[in-house]
Design a protein around this motif. Structure first.
Motif, short mmCIF file in Angstrom:
data_model
loop_
_atom_site.label_atom_id
_atom_site.label_comp_id
_atom_site.label_asym_id
_atom_site.label_seq_id
_atom_site.Cartn_x
_atom_site.Cartn_y
_atom_site.Cartn_z
N TYR A 25 60.31 52.87 45.65
CA TYR A 25 60.38 54.26 46.09
C TYR A 25 59.18 55.05 45.62
O TYR A 25 58.89 55.09 44.43
N LYS A 26 58.47 55.66 46.56
CA LYS A 26 57.31 56.47 46.21
C LYS A 26 57.77 57.91 45.98
O LYS A 26 58.36 58.54 46.84
N LEU A 27 57.50 58.44 44.80
CA LEU A 27 58.03 59.73 44.39
C LEU A 27 57.14 60.90 44.77
O LEU A 27 57.52 62.04 44.62
N LEU A 66 52.83 58.97 27.73
CA LEU A 66 53.75 59.59 28.69
C LEU A 66 55.20 59.39 28.27
O LEU A 66 56.03 60.30 28.36
N LEU A 67 55.52 58.19 27.79
CA LEU A 67 56.88 57.91 27.33
C LEU A 67 57.23 58.75 26.10
O LEU A 67 58.36 59.23 25.97
N VAL A 84 58.19 61.65 37.47
CA VAL A 84 57.51 61.36 38.74
C VAL A 84 56.29 60.47 38.50
O VAL A 84 56.08 59.47 39.18
N THR A 85 55.48 60.84 37.50
CA THR A 85 54.29 60.06 37.17
C THR A 85 54.68 58.65 36.74
O THR A 85 54.08 57.66 37.18
N LYS A 122 64.89 62.02 39.74
CA LYS A 122 63.60 61.40 39.41
C LYS A 122 63.77 60.23 38.45
O LYS A 122 63.05 59.23 38.54
N ALA A 123 64.74 60.35 37.53
CA ALA A 123 65.01 59.24 36.61
C ALA A 123 65.56 58.03 37.36
O ALA A 123 65.17 56.89 37.10
N LEU A 124 66.44 58.27 38.32
CA LEU A 124 67.01 57.19 39.12
C LEU A 124 65.93 56.52 39.96
O LEU A 124 65.91 55.29 40.12
N ASN A 125 65.04 57.32 40.51
CA ASN A 125 63.94 56.75 41.30
C ASN A 125 63.03 55.88 40.44
O ASN A 125 62.58 54.81 40.87
N ALA A 126 62.75 56.34 39.21
CA ALA A 126 61.90 55.55 38.31
C ALA A 126 62.60 54.25 37.93
O ALA A 126 61.98 53.18 37.93
#
Length: 306
Positions: A25-27, A66-67, A84-85, A122-126
């Motif tokens: 999935y592209k965010l 980032l983390l 997102v990143t 966004k967390a689910l997408n990542a």
């Protein structure tokens, strides 16, 4: 799909074998170059990394920053940007490994508890992108129950519900973790019936994964499903939905034959999916579809016999 479903993994972490592939999935919007054309950024501050341009990919040091930012900040705007990143970088196989090795999966996973639906999405997408790597799934599976509950009880047809369904679909491409969804099958069918077209398609992708596994056949056929489900077999139903419900029945029927149930009348509760699929109403609908104008539909028709 016959044989072990894990076969066919390739270096990019995508499953191409047996016609099944993971969804990456592209965010963010905008064109992106191939993985080898991406530019690695020099070392920069953690917050600056959330303002990256679309064609950048982060290295291990930057991902670690980032983390840390994601773990330490309480600013919802920064959290969302960081997710997102991170999610976009997790679309690449090398970063799927790096993020896992840096302990990133539980950091991202904790964000699905956030009451902010945008952050949760966004967390689910990542996690969805990270789950393309089979090794990562071992750590992501601990979130399956919560994601199922959120999909069932969350806002209908919402981006966060679809994000959860995408993650569950990725996590069920192989047979390894499908059993973790057994207790949620009835409720997932209910969401299927009340959801819009996009929700129906994504849920059917998930159910199709389950239907290809003989070990899940009993759980599927035992599920209590409203008779409204049979309306999905009407000739006017959108092709992308009709093809999938036909394939669902075809898969379940084949699994029953493989398990030898066709010779013995199995015991399923009244009101279950079994009684819907092998009842006269379903048989009538299937016979009507034999004359469907679309050849793809006609080829998928299976007349129920039991």
């Amino acid at each position: 799909m016959s044989g072990p479903r894990g076969a066919g993994w390739v270096a990019a972490g995508l499953v191409l074998g047996a016609g099944v592939c993971y969804c990456v999935y592209k965010l963010t919007r905008g064109p992106r170059q191939g993985v080898w054309g991406l530019r690695l950024r020099p070392s920069r501050s953690a917050e600056d990394l959330t303002n990256r341009s679309y064609d950048d990919v982060l290295n291990a040091e930057q991902l670690q920053k980032l983390l840390y930012l994601l773990k330490s900040t309480e600013d919802p705007v920064i959290i969302e940007k960081a997710l997102v990143t991170l999610g976009n970088n997790a679309a690449f196989s090398v970063n799927q490994v790096i993020i896992c090795e840096l302990g990133g999966i539980p950091i991202v996973g904790n964000k699905i508890n956030d009451p902010n639906y945008s952050i949760k999405e966004k967390a689910l997408n990542a996690l969805s992108n990270l789950s393309v790597n089979v090794e990562n799934q071992i750590k992501i599976k601990v979130y399956i129950s919560q994601v199922c509950e959120d999909v069932i009880s969350g806002p209908l047809n919402s981006p966060v519900q679809l994000a959860g369904l995408r993650l569950l679909t990725n996590m069920t491409v192989t047979n390894d973790h499908q059993h973790l969804l057994t207790n949620y099958i009835t409720d997932l069918f209910q969401v299927l019936l009340v959801g819009n077209g996009s929700t129906k398609v994504q849920l059917l992708k998930l159910l199709l994964n389950l239907s290809e596994n003989p070990a899940m056949t009993e759980g599927l056929l035992s599920a209590q499903v409203d008779s409204l489900f049979l309306s999905l077999y009407d000739s006017h139903v959108a092709k992308e939905i009709l093809l999938r419900v036909l394939t669902l029945f075809q898969n379940v029927n084949n699994c029953l034959k493989e398990e030898g149930h066709s010779a013995v009348q199995p015991t399923f509760p009244k009101g279950s999916l079994f009684f819907l699929l092998y009842g006269e109403e379903c048989a009538q609908k299937m016979r009507a579809l034999i004359n469907h104008h679309d050849a793809d539909i006609r080829e998928k028709v299976t007349i129920p016999k039991f």
